[in-house]
Enzyme design. Structure first.
Site, PDB file in Angstrom:
ATOM      1  N   PHE A 244       0.803  -1.227   0.000  1.00 15.37           N
ATOM      2  CA  PHE A 244       0.000   0.000   0.000  1.00 15.37           C
ATOM      3  C   PHE A 244       0.835   1.275   0.000  1.00 15.37           C
ATOM      4  O   PHE A 244       0.375   2.333   0.410  1.00 15.37           O
ATOM      5  CB  PHE A 244      -0.969   0.011   1.191  1.00 15.37           C
ATOM      6  CG  PHE A 244      -1.659  -1.291   1.424  1.00 15.37           C
ATOM      7  CD1 PHE A 244      -2.509  -1.825   0.474  1.00 15.37           C
ATOM      8  CD2 PHE A 244      -1.445  -2.007   2.593  1.00 15.37           C
ATOM      9  CE1 PHE A 244      -3.146  -3.045   0.684  1.00 15.37           C
ATOM     10  CE2 PHE A 244      -2.075  -3.228   2.808  1.00 15.37           C
ATOM     11  CZ  PHE A 244      -2.925  -3.737   1.854  1.00 15.37           C
ATOM     12  N   GLY A 470      -0.110  -7.904  -4.700  1.00 15.33           N
ATOM     13  CA  GLY A 470      -1.412  -8.472  -4.447  1.00 15.33           C
ATOM     14  C   GLY A 470      -2.474  -7.993  -5.405  1.00 15.33           C
ATOM     15  O   GLY A 470      -3.641  -8.363  -5.313  1.00 15.33           O
ATOM     16  N   THR A 471      -2.079  -7.174  -6.376  1.00 23.86           N
ATOM     17  CA  THR A 471      -3.029  -6.549  -7.298  1.00 23.86           C
ATOM     18  C   THR A 471      -3.425  -7.441  -8.461  1.00 23.86           C
ATOM     19  O   THR A 471      -4.384  -7.138  -9.169  1.00 23.86           O
ATOM     20  CB  THR A 471      -2.422  -5.254  -7.853  1.00 23.86           C
ATOM     21  OG1 THR A 471      -1.136  -5.557  -8.415  1.00 23.86           O
ATOM     22  CG2 THR A 471      -2.238  -4.216  -6.760  1.00 23.86           C
ATOM     23  N   ALA A 513      -0.104  -1.660 -14.530  1.00 27.80           N
ATOM     24  CA  ALA A 513      -0.871  -2.352 -15.570  1.00 27.80           C
ATOM     25  C   ALA A 513      -0.665  -1.701 -16.926  1.00 27.80           C
ATOM     26  O   ALA A 513      -0.457  -2.388 -17.937  1.00 27.80           O
ATOM     27  CB  ALA A 513      -2.357  -2.358 -15.209  1.00 27.80           C
ATOM     28  N   ILE A 633     -10.602  -2.474 -18.890  1.00 28.45           N
ATOM     29  CA  ILE A 633     -10.547  -3.401 -17.762  1.00 28.45           C
ATOM     30  C   ILE A 633      -9.956  -4.713 -18.259  1.00 28.45           C
ATOM     31  O   ILE A 633     -10.562  -5.424 -19.057  1.00 28.45           O
ATOM     32  CB  ILE A 633     -11.940  -3.627 -17.150  1.00 28.45           C
ATOM     33  CG1 ILE A 633     -12.564  -2.289 -16.754  1.00 28.45           C
ATOM     34  CG2 ILE A 633     -11.848  -4.567 -15.964  1.00 28.45           C
ATOM     35  CD1 ILE A 633     -11.763  -1.480 -15.758  1.00 28.45           C
ATOM     36  N   LEU A 634      -8.780  -5.046 -17.794  1.00 29.52           N
ATOM     37  CA  LEU A 634      -8.070  -6.231 -18.282  1.00 29.52           C
ATOM     38  C   LEU A 634      -8.659  -7.521 -17.744  1.00 29.52           C
ATOM     39  O   LEU A 634      -8.720  -8.525 -18.447  1.00 29.52           O
ATOM     40  CB  LEU A 634      -6.589  -6.141 -17.895  1.00 29.52           C
ATOM     41  CG  LEU A 634      -5.805  -4.987 -18.519  1.00 29.52           C
ATOM     42  CD1 LEU A 634      -4.443  -4.860 -17.857  1.00 29.52           C
ATOM     43  CD2 LEU A 634      -5.647  -5.195 -20.019  1.00 29.52           C
ATOM     44  N   LYS A 637     -12.411  -9.726 -12.779  1.00 28.36           N
ATOM     45  CA  LYS A 637     -12.356 -10.417 -11.481  1.00 28.36           C
ATOM     46  C   LYS A 637     -11.331  -9.762 -10.558  1.00 28.36           C
ATOM     47  O   LYS A 637     -11.649  -9.388  -9.426  1.00 28.36           O
ATOM     48  CB  LYS A 637     -12.010 -11.893 -11.698  1.00 28.36           C
ATOM     49  CG  LYS A 637     -12.133 -12.763 -10.453  1.00 28.36           C
ATOM     50  CD  LYS A 637     -11.780 -14.208 -10.794  1.00 28.36           C
ATOM     51  CE  LYS A 637     -11.953 -15.136  -9.605  1.00 28.36           C
ATOM     52  NZ  LYS A 637     -13.361 -15.364  -9.263  1.00 28.36           N
ATOM     53  N   GLN A 642      -9.753  -5.240  -6.597  1.00 24.73           N
ATOM     54  CA  GLN A 642      -9.053  -3.995  -6.287  1.00 24.73           C
ATOM     55  C   GLN A 642     -10.017  -2.932  -5.773  1.00 24.73           C
ATOM     56  O   GLN A 642      -9.738  -2.233  -4.792  1.00 24.73           O
ATOM     57  CB  GLN A 642      -8.320  -3.477  -7.524  1.00 24.73           C
ATOM     58  CG  GLN A 642      -7.005  -4.167  -7.800  1.00 24.73           C
ATOM     59  CD  GLN A 642      -5.996  -3.890  -6.712  1.00 24.73           C
ATOM     60  OE1 GLN A 642      -5.480  -2.790  -6.588  1.00 24.73           O
ATOM     61  NE2 GLN A 642      -5.719  -4.882  -5.885  1.00 24.73           N
ATOM     62  N   GLU A 710      -5.630   2.858  -7.018  1.00 24.69           N
ATOM     63  CA  GLU A 710      -5.957   3.981  -6.152  1.00 24.69           C
ATOM     64  C   GLU A 710      -7.415   4.417  -6.216  1.00 24.69           C
ATOM     65  O   GLU A 710      -8.023   4.787  -5.204  1.00 24.69           O
ATOM     66  CB  GLU A 710      -5.072   5.188  -6.496  1.00 24.69           C
ATOM     67  CG  GLU A 710      -3.852   5.363  -5.624  1.00 24.69           C
ATOM     68  CD  GLU A 710      -2.715   4.439  -5.998  1.00 24.69           C
ATOM     69  OE1 GLU A 710      -1.730   4.385  -5.260  1.00 24.69           O
ATOM     70  OE2 GLU A 710      -2.802   3.758  -7.024  1.00 24.69           O
TER      71      GLU A 710
END
Length: 750
Positions: A244, A470-471, A513, A633-634, A637, A642, A710
């Site tokens: 974070f 963790g993203t 990303a 949006i890749l 899920k 996120q 974010e």
């Protein structure tokens, strides 16, 4: 074309490794002859060490060494102020560089022993005498008279320019009000504590397993401090148990472990305790003052946003706190003020949506207050002052589907059924409140590199030295590579978290990303081109002379579009061409000429329902809807995860999170999970809806990716605070909103 993965809700490729314990974190890597280090922390916040006695600790069998400022010298960074990639202006703190104490829990010694338990016990035997200085200053609201202008701050930050004439237009406005908002320090508190395992090899070669959001930053840090070449230092961080922002700057356990390993010529691990996790970096305590003036129809006439934020004595940490208000809304007369107040604490550190989570909280609560003064619907007021241009930059947005966020979010939430008067919705003794807010964050793209390696067995390995905190980075990069090269995901492996891999920037700011994703796309496209060239060298006549537009890449084969049965596998192409593999390393760079004329951001609209006990003042968030305009949006899920994580953190920020500092000792008192409150399952509503509004943007980058880390948290806290006012009629201007603040009698009731 088959192998369509981008945009599909795909399971995490690293999921099984994590849930079965196969995924290893920084403190879990083992080696022979591993020693353990435990850090001794200062018990004062300001002063100096007059004596430090390590004799009792050293007398224990199995204690190897105790490092202090008395026996550490000659390091490269003691002669120059080395800065890492995320450091603000000033002189970074350097552990063991003298007797001076600059903040409570400052690391002042490292005890190294054969076992962790022995090192921990021996650390309690180190005796330290101090000469304290006073007074300790940690509360910014007590020292507003000492505020100063930071000028250019972290990474070239500069306060946006004023526009128009705020004072004149504010005085003329039909409706005007001034108010202030405050929140104290907040700490990151990831589940995995910071640790570094340094594997010592011959000739001072080091392999370091570090908890970090940037392996290259840690590598530069170690080589800069200890005067080592990069060939001698490899940083590895395959998995990160949450960060974070706490892993952006190298933390002092990395210095301690490396120091000990080099001096002792053996491998050393240093892990910080939960209490020590409160000794470096946090979201800074901030006081904000807002002045809004509007006409009777809700048009903003004047806006002033001022902020007073905390920094340390030795660095000037800055955030984009005041910028958002003048960018989010159309207003011709805007003034800004941003000042720092230095205190006897460690330098603040970027924490999820730094600046925005703070600044947007204030402006969105202020807009809600204005809406009630005007007797306007809060959504209507925002639409009244909607803008397609970031007036701070004088540039249009590359894309902005915020109106669709308002429309779809409000419809899903049922906003039209809201009765506007405070305290007008209830269920027995429970007051029900509905609130909303807007969110905004940057859409960034930084230079990144990636490598693709296609082997003769038809397997593809793609790599980049980025991180996955963790993203879902492992997963989305695998998806991009598999679709770009037309391969089943099962035949694609993505590697990251290693300084021996191609260069990537810190994983932060929601930039990974877009940045690494485009590098992966480019390098896989280049492998496609190389396969086509090899195809002409094969004996497969049905495809060899076909024009490229007649061919497609799918299922690990080049095949004829008109007749997919006419095909040849990548493996056969390599074998027939006499090649064992194909590889390519490529760089993705932002198109500055295309981007320079636009502001690039993500946007959101958050709708919240709270239920407040009328007698006890307890608040429960019962429903939430977050509508996100975040570009391409890749993976719905992982993307939803996120945003859900951000929504949970927004609840935490609004109602629970607070690092309480003792003003006499400069020490964070609730430095543990028992007293630093964060949400548990019972605090989270069952109804949490995430809407991804369709948004196409070819300016931000060729793939239209904006990033989501974010934006999920920005806007949530103010939506909750606004809902609490709707439920109770009480305006609370300090976070977190605890029950004592709600039941106080002297709160303003509108």
């Amino acid at each position: 074309m088959s192998n369509k993965y981008i945009g599909q809700a795909t399971r995490r490729v690293d999921g099984r490794a994590k849930v079965t314990g196969q995924a290893k974190y920084a403190a879990e890597f083992q080696t022979e002859d591993l020693a353990y280090g435990v850090v001794v922390s200062s018990t004062i916040a300001k002063g100096k060490i007059t004596a430090i006695d390590t004799s009792e600790a050293l007398a224990l069998e199995g204690v190897i060494q105790v490092f202090t400022h008395n026996n550490v010298s000659g390091l490269a960074w003691f002669d120059k102020s080395y800065k890492d990639q995320d450091s603000p202006p000033g002189s970074p703190f350097r552990p063991l560089n003298g007797p001076e104490i600059k903040f409570s829990q400052q690391p002042i010694a490292l005890v190294v022993a054969e076992t962790f338990e022995l090192a921990r016990y021996a650390a309690t035997l180190v005796k330290v005498d101090y000469e304290t200085e006073g007074p300790v200053e940690v509360e910014i609201r007590d020292h507003l008279d000492k505020a100063f202008d930071p000028g250019k701050g972290k990474q070239g930050y500069k306060k946006p320019k004023n526009r128009g004439n705020f004072a004149k237009e504010f005085a003329k406005s039909d409706v005007r009000f001034e108010t202030s908002y405050y929140h104290g320090a907040e700490h990151h508190n990831p589940m995995e504590m910071h640790a570094s395992t340094v594997i010592y090899e011959a000739d001072d070669h080091l392999t370091i397993y570090d908890k970090t959001q940037g392996v290259f930053n840690s590598q530069n840090y170690v080589t800069g401090i200890f005067g080592l070449s990069k060939k001698r230092v490899r940083i590895v961080s395959p998995f990160v148990g949450g960060a974070f922002g706490s892993g952006l700057r190298p933390q002092y356990q990395l210095f301690m472990a490396t120091l000990a390993a080099l001096e002792l010529k053996r491998s050393v691990r240093v892990t910080l305790t939960r209490q020590q996790m409160f000794s470096f970096g946090h979201r800074p305590a901030t006081l904000q003052k807002l002045s809004l003036g509007a006409s009777q129809d809700g048009t903003l006439q004047a806006l002033n946003h001022a902020a007073y934020s905390e920094t340390s004595r030795f660095e000037n940490y800055t955030e984009t706190i005041v910028d958002w208000s003048g960018a989010m809304y159309k207003c011709d007369n805007v003034s800004y003020d941003y000042k720092l107040i230095a205190g006897d604490l460690y330098t603040p550190l970027d924490m999820r949506a730094p600046g925005a989570a703070t600044g947007v909280y204030a402006i969105e609560c202020a807009m809600d207050e204005l809406a009630y003064k005007l007797r306007m619907d809060p959504v209507e007021l925002r639409l009244k002052n909607y803008t397609e241009e970031d007036a701070n930059q004088g540039k249009p947005y590359s894309s902005k589907e915020l109106k669709a966020c308002f429309q779809q979010g409000a419809e899903k939430f049922g906003w039209s059924k809201r009765t506007p008067e405070p305290r007008s919705m209830r269920d027995g003794k429970t007051l029900i409140g509905w609130g909303m807010a807007t969110g905004m964050w940057d859409a960034m793209f930084v230079p990144s590199r990636a490598k693709a390696f296609l082997s003769a067995d038809g397997k593809l390995t793609v790599s980049s030295g980025t991180s996955d905190i963790g993203t879902g980075t492992y997963t989305i990069m695998t998806q991009i590579a598999a679709e770009t090269l037309g391969m089943p995901m099962e035949q694609v492996t993505f590697k990251l978290g290693d300084s021996s891999l191609p260069l990537a920037y810190l994983e932060g700011g929601s930039a990974t990303a877009a940045s690494v994703g485009n590098a992966v796309r480019i390098t896989c496209e280049n492998i496609r081109e190389k396969l086509l060239k090899l195809l002409s060298r094969t004996s497969y006549a049905p495809l060899a002379d076909r024009p490229q537009e007649d061919l497609e890449f799918a299922d690990g084969k080049i095949r004829l579009k008109a007749d997919p049965e006419i095909c040849i596998s990548y493996s056969d192409i390599l074998k027939q061409a006499g090649e064992n593999y194909l590889e390519d390393t490529s760089t993705a760079l932002p198109n500055m000429l295309k981007q320079m004329d636009y502001a690039r951001n993500t946007h959101s609209a958050v709708f919240v329902e709270v239920r407040v006990d009328e007698d006890f003042g307890t608040v429960r968030v019962s429903r939430m809807v977050s509508a996100i305009a975040g570009g391409k949006i890749l993976n719905p899920k992982t993307a939803r995860s996120q945003i859900l994580g951000g929504m949970v953190w927004g609840i935490s920020k609004a109602l629970e999170e607070e690092s309480q500092v003792d003003s006499n000792f400069g020490r964070f008192m609730n430095h543990n999970y028992a007293e630093y409150h964060i949400p548990v399952n019972a605090d989270i509503p069952a109804e949490m809806e995430v809407i991804f509004v369709e948004e196409n943007d070819d300016v931000v980058n060729p793939m239209g990716i904006k990033g989501l880390g974010e934006i999920g948290v920005v806007g949530v806290a103010p939506a909750i605070v606004n809902a609490i006012f709707h439920a109770t009629g009480k305006r609370i201007h300090e976070l977190p909103v605890t029950l004592d603040k709600i039941i106080m009698e002297d709160l303003v009731v509108e």
